[in-house]
Scaffold this motif. Structure first.
Motif, short mmCIF file in Angstrom:
data_model
loop_
_atom_site.label_atom_id
_atom_site.label_comp_id
_atom_site.label_asym_id
_atom_site.label_seq_id
_atom_site.Cartn_x
_atom_site.Cartn_y
_atom_site.Cartn_z
N LEU A 79 -4.83 15.41 -5.17
CA LEU A 79 -5.34 14.59 -6.26
C LEU A 79 -5.10 13.10 -6.07
N SER A 80 -4.12 12.73 -5.26
CA SER A 80 -3.76 11.31 -5.13
C SER A 80 -4.93 10.44 -4.68
N GLY A 81 -5.81 11.00 -3.85
CA GLY A 81 -6.94 10.22 -3.35
C GLY A 81 -7.93 9.84 -4.43
N ALA A 82 -7.92 10.57 -5.55
CA ALA A 82 -8.86 10.28 -6.64
C ALA A 82 -8.35 9.17 -7.56
N ILE A 83 -7.10 8.78 -7.38
CA ILE A 83 -6.49 7.75 -8.23
C ILE A 83 -6.70 6.38 -7.58
N LYS A 84 -7.21 5.44 -8.34
CA LYS A 84 -7.47 4.10 -7.84
C LYS A 84 -6.59 3.08 -8.56
N VAL A 85 -6.36 1.95 -7.90
CA VAL A 85 -5.56 0.87 -8.48
C VAL A 85 -6.49 -0.18 -9.09
N LYS A 86 -6.25 -0.52 -10.34
CA LYS A 86 -7.06 -1.54 -11.01
C LYS A 86 -6.52 -2.93 -10.68
N ASP A 87 -7.27 -3.94 -11.07
CA ASP A 87 -6.87 -5.32 -10.78
C ASP A 87 -5.54 -5.69 -11.44
N ASP A 88 -5.25 -5.06 -12.58
CA ASP A 88 -4.00 -5.38 -13.28
C ASP A 88 -2.82 -4.56 -12.77
N GLY A 89 -3.04 -3.74 -11.71
CA GLY A 89 -1.95 -2.97 -11.11
C GLY A 89 -1.78 -1.59 -11.69
N THR A 90 -2.52 -1.26 -12.75
CA THR A 90 -2.42 0.08 -13.33
C THR A 90 -3.33 1.04 -12.55
N TYR A 91 -3.17 2.33 -12.80
CA TYR A 91 -3.93 3.34 -12.08
C TYR A 91 -4.99 3.96 -12.98
N SER A 92 -6.12 4.31 -12.37
CA SER A 92 -7.20 4.91 -13.15
C SER A 92 -7.87 6.03 -12.36
N ASN A 138 -2.92 11.53 -15.92
CA ASN A 138 -2.83 12.75 -16.71
C ASN A 138 -4.21 13.38 -16.91
N ASP A 139 -5.25 12.54 -17.11
CA ASP A 139 -6.61 13.05 -17.26
C ASP A 139 -7.08 13.72 -15.97
N CYS A 140 -6.74 13.10 -14.84
CA CYS A 140 -7.12 13.66 -13.55
C CYS A 140 -6.52 15.05 -13.36
N GLU A 176 0.83 -1.21 0.00
CA GLU A 176 0.00 0.00 0.00
C GLU A 176 0.86 1.26 0.00
N LYS A 177 1.95 1.23 0.78
CA LYS A 177 2.85 2.39 0.82
C LYS A 177 3.55 2.58 -0.53
N ARG A 178 3.94 1.46 -1.15
CA ARG A 178 4.59 1.55 -2.46
C ARG A 178 3.63 2.16 -3.49
N ILE A 179 2.38 1.74 -3.44
CA ILE A 179 1.39 2.26 -4.39
C ILE A 179 1.16 3.74 -4.17
N ARG A 180 1.03 4.15 -2.89
CA ARG A 180 0.81 5.57 -2.61
C ARG A 180 1.99 6.42 -3.08
N ALA A 181 3.21 5.92 -2.85
CA ALA A 181 4.40 6.65 -3.27
C ALA A 181 4.48 6.72 -4.79
N ASP A 182 4.11 5.63 -5.46
CA ASP A 182 4.15 5.60 -6.93
C ASP A 182 3.12 6.55 -7.51
N ILE A 183 1.90 6.53 -6.95
CA ILE A 183 0.86 7.45 -7.43
C ILE A 183 1.29 8.90 -7.21
N ALA A 184 1.88 9.18 -6.04
CA ALA A 184 2.33 10.55 -5.76
C ALA A 184 3.39 10.98 -6.76
N ALA A 185 4.34 10.09 -7.06
CA ALA A 185 5.41 10.43 -8.00
C ALA A 185 4.85 10.70 -9.39
N GLN A 186 3.93 9.84 -9.85
CA GLN A 186 3.35 10.03 -11.18
C GLN A 186 2.48 11.27 -11.25
#
Length: 203
Positions: A132-145, A157-159, A102-112
């Motif tokens: 904005l990070s809270g609006a980004i969700k993780v999909k089943d395949d590990g990508t962000y949406s 980028n759309d967000c 979870e921490k890795r995902i949050r850090a990755d979303i923040a960086a992107q």
């Protein structure tokens, strides 16, 4: 716009070099944090695998003791206690692995998100990324949406684009300033810009 182009544009504005240095430092920090969490998750995965194997081996011994002629009752109890303790350890490690992920995902979303905001010439990528990070969700395949206002799925980028669209004050004016009084990018004073940022963070 590529990040190198953003840096080139920033060089032409006041304090451009300082802004570039701050952005690079923040992105480096976020990348190192994401790496640390990836390594922690990998270590947790290895520990869980090892403990699970040990638990399975103990279970085999328990099954054998349970099926003996009754002389192995004490051994059975001891093994059962070992399995229970091991199971608790496995659950602890699984929790640690989940937390590390979870921490890795949050850090990755923040960086992107910081990267996307920087490319869009946002005035304060690091602070806006927190919003904005809270609006980004993780999909089943590990990508962000990101779910757009019309319900369709978008990217980080759309967000960023949607958020900045109605907030022109949050975008740097990268045009070389002409004659006239000094002011913050976009025509707002430093105090006005800080006030707008604070109001946005309260949304």
């Amino acid at each position: 716009m590529k990040l190198a182009e953003v840096y080139a544009a920033l060089e032409s504005v006041d304090n451009g070099a300082a802004l570039i240095g701050a952005i690079k430092a923040e992105m480096t920090k976020l990348s190192e944090e994401a790496k640390k969490h990836r390594e922690a998750k990998q270590q947790a995965d290895e520990t869980v695998t090892k403990l699970t194997k040990e638990k399975e081996e103990l279970q085999v011994k328990i099954d054998a003791a349970a099926n003996d002629d009754g002389t192995g009752t004490q051994a059975y109890k001891q093994l059962a206690e070992q399995v229970k303790a091991l199971q608790e350890t496995v659950e602890t490690e699984r929790s640690a692995r989940k937390e590390a992920e979870e921490k890795r995902i949050r850090a990755d979303i923040a960086a992107q998100t910081v990267n996307a905001l920087t490319k869009s010439n946002a005035t304060d990528p690091e602070e806006f990324a927190k919003l904005l990070s809270g609006a980004i969700k993780v999909k089943d395949d590990g990508t962000y949406s990101y779910t757009k206002t019309d319900g369709t799925e978008g990217t980080i980028n759309d967000c960023v684009a949607d958020w900045l669209k109605d907030r022109p004050w949050a975008v740097k004016n990268t045009q070389t300033p002409g004659s006239g009084g000094e002011g913050a990018p976009g025509g707002a004073s430093g105090d006005e810009e800080r006030k707008m940022v604070e109001e946005a963070m309260g949304l």
